[in-house]
Design a protein around this motif. Sequence first.
Motif, short mmCIF file in Angstrom:
data_model
loop_
_atom_site.label_atom_id
_atom_site.label_comp_id
_atom_site.label_asym_id
_atom_site.label_seq_id
_atom_site.Cartn_x
_atom_site.Cartn_y
_atom_site.Cartn_z
N VAL A 102 -21.04 3.35 17.22
CA VAL A 102 -22.19 3.49 18.11
C VAL A 102 -22.49 4.99 18.22
N ASN A 103 -23.73 5.38 17.95
CA ASN A 103 -24.10 6.80 17.97
C ASN A 103 -25.19 7.07 19.01
N ILE A 104 -24.93 8.00 19.90
CA ILE A 104 -25.94 8.44 20.86
C ILE A 104 -25.90 9.96 20.91
N VAL A 113 -27.30 18.66 21.04
CA VAL A 113 -26.49 19.47 21.96
C VAL A 113 -25.38 18.67 22.63
N ALA A 114 -25.45 17.36 22.53
CA ALA A 114 -24.41 16.50 23.10
C ALA A 114 -24.47 15.16 22.40
N GLY A 115 -23.34 14.45 22.40
CA GLY A 115 -23.37 13.14 21.77
C GLY A 115 -22.03 12.44 21.80
N ILE A 116 -22.08 11.18 21.39
CA ILE A 116 -20.86 10.38 21.27
C ILE A 116 -20.94 9.54 20.01
N PRO A 120 -15.66 1.14 18.00
CA PRO A 120 -15.00 0.15 18.86
C PRO A 120 -13.85 -0.59 18.18
N ALA A 121 -13.97 -0.89 16.89
CA ALA A 121 -12.90 -1.61 16.20
C ALA A 121 -11.67 -0.74 15.98
N GLN A 122 -11.83 0.58 16.05
CA GLN A 122 -10.70 1.50 15.94
C GLN A 122 -10.22 1.99 17.30
N ARG A 123 -10.90 1.57 18.35
CA ARG A 123 -10.57 1.97 19.72
C ARG A 123 -10.48 3.49 19.86
N CYS A 124 -11.47 4.19 19.34
CA CYS A 124 -11.52 5.64 19.50
C CYS A 124 -12.97 6.10 19.57
N ALA A 125 -13.16 7.26 20.17
CA ALA A 125 -14.50 7.83 20.28
C ALA A 125 -14.40 9.34 20.20
N TYR A 126 -15.50 9.96 19.83
CA TYR A 126 -15.60 11.42 19.75
C TYR A 126 -16.81 11.83 20.57
N VAL A 127 -16.62 12.76 21.49
CA VAL A 127 -17.70 13.17 22.38
C VAL A 127 -17.86 14.68 22.33
N ALA A 128 -19.07 15.14 22.62
CA ALA A 128 -19.35 16.57 22.60
C ALA A 128 -20.41 16.92 23.63
N ASP A 129 -20.20 18.03 24.29
CA ASP A 129 -21.20 18.59 25.20
C ASP A 129 -20.70 19.97 25.62
N GLY A 130 -21.62 20.87 25.86
CA GLY A 130 -21.25 22.20 26.35
C GLY A 130 -20.36 22.97 25.41
N THR A 215 -27.17 10.69 11.87
CA THR A 215 -26.40 11.94 11.79
C THR A 215 -26.29 12.72 13.09
N ALA A 216 -27.19 12.51 14.04
CA ALA A 216 -27.29 13.41 15.19
C ALA A 216 -26.02 13.47 16.03
N ALA A 217 -25.43 12.32 16.35
CA ALA A 217 -24.23 12.32 17.20
C ALA A 217 -23.06 12.97 16.48
N GLY A 218 -22.87 12.63 15.21
CA GLY A 218 -21.79 13.26 14.44
C GLY A 218 -22.01 14.74 14.28
N ASP A 219 -23.25 15.15 14.08
CA ASP A 219 -23.61 16.57 13.99
C ASP A 219 -23.23 17.28 15.28
N ALA A 220 -23.54 16.67 16.43
CA ALA A 220 -23.21 17.27 17.72
C ALA A 220 -21.71 17.47 17.88
N VAL A 221 -20.93 16.45 17.48
CA VAL A 221 -19.48 16.54 17.59
C VAL A 221 -18.93 17.64 16.68
N LEU A 222 -19.41 17.67 15.43
CA LEU A 222 -18.92 18.67 14.48
C LEU A 222 -19.29 20.08 14.93
N LYS A 223 -20.50 20.26 15.39
CA LYS A 223 -20.94 21.58 15.85
C LYS A 223 -20.08 22.05 17.02
N ALA A 224 -19.82 21.17 17.98
CA ALA A 224 -19.01 21.54 19.13
C ALA A 224 -17.57 21.85 18.74
#
Length: 279
Positions: A102-104, A113-116, A120-130, A215-224
Amino acid sequence: MTPLCEMLERIALDAGAAILEVYDAGPQVCYKDDHSPVTEADERAEAIILERLAAAFPQIPVVAEESVSSGRVPDISGGTFFLVDPLDGTKEFINRRNDFTVNIALIEGNVPVAGIVYAPAQRCAYVADGGRAEKLLLDPAWALEHRQSIRVRMRGVELTAVASRSHNSSETEAFLTGHGVMNYASVGSSLKFCLLAEGKADVYPRFGRTMEWDTAAGDAVLKAAGGSVVRLDGSRLRYGKTVQEEDSAFANPHFIAWADMSLLHLSDAEGLQPAYALS
């Protein structure tokens, strides 16, 4: 994390729960006009995300994959908007692999500038902000078990690459060969950005078609986490591309995602220029 990320986490987890219900039951697959697959899980997850984002951030428009496919494109001329892919990696989902997400992402001034990115099937998430990126691990009941800060790794003697399982190409193979990449993993969805962000890989070349919500959510995580995503001319990948002579709205050009920023050097008008030459 920030209140924004806390809200994105709750929304993504709820969307992921709906996706897993369909995953467990077995999805019914349909095909859109562009021949790409779509399932009930895509539609249910997007409905949840749109409803929750509208309630929490009524002033911010949302560009979501299935809505755009149906012709519903909001006005994003204000420069701030959300990009949503309710189920990235639909082919992985249909084939019962676990690397769908799921990408937001929140876009401001053509930059995520922020995203997740939630798998769900791997029970993990990556988040970014600030300017901070974190990885979340969930327990078997999908409750938060552990949260840790993540950072890209510096380049070692050999590069490790990640690439698309469903969209590999001769250009990708040529890039990997030309850069002496010895280790190569094929991964679905936007998890490729996240593997770079958490220090498990160095580069993700993408020469196939992608859309901004891919790409946007993954881009946000990688940039952060300290990395960057650049076009083949070295300029930063931008978002909100509603009018493009060479392609449809929101389509991305080819790009390279790098973990180690020392592989790039600053230039003047173009922003980032690559320290490599593409044949």
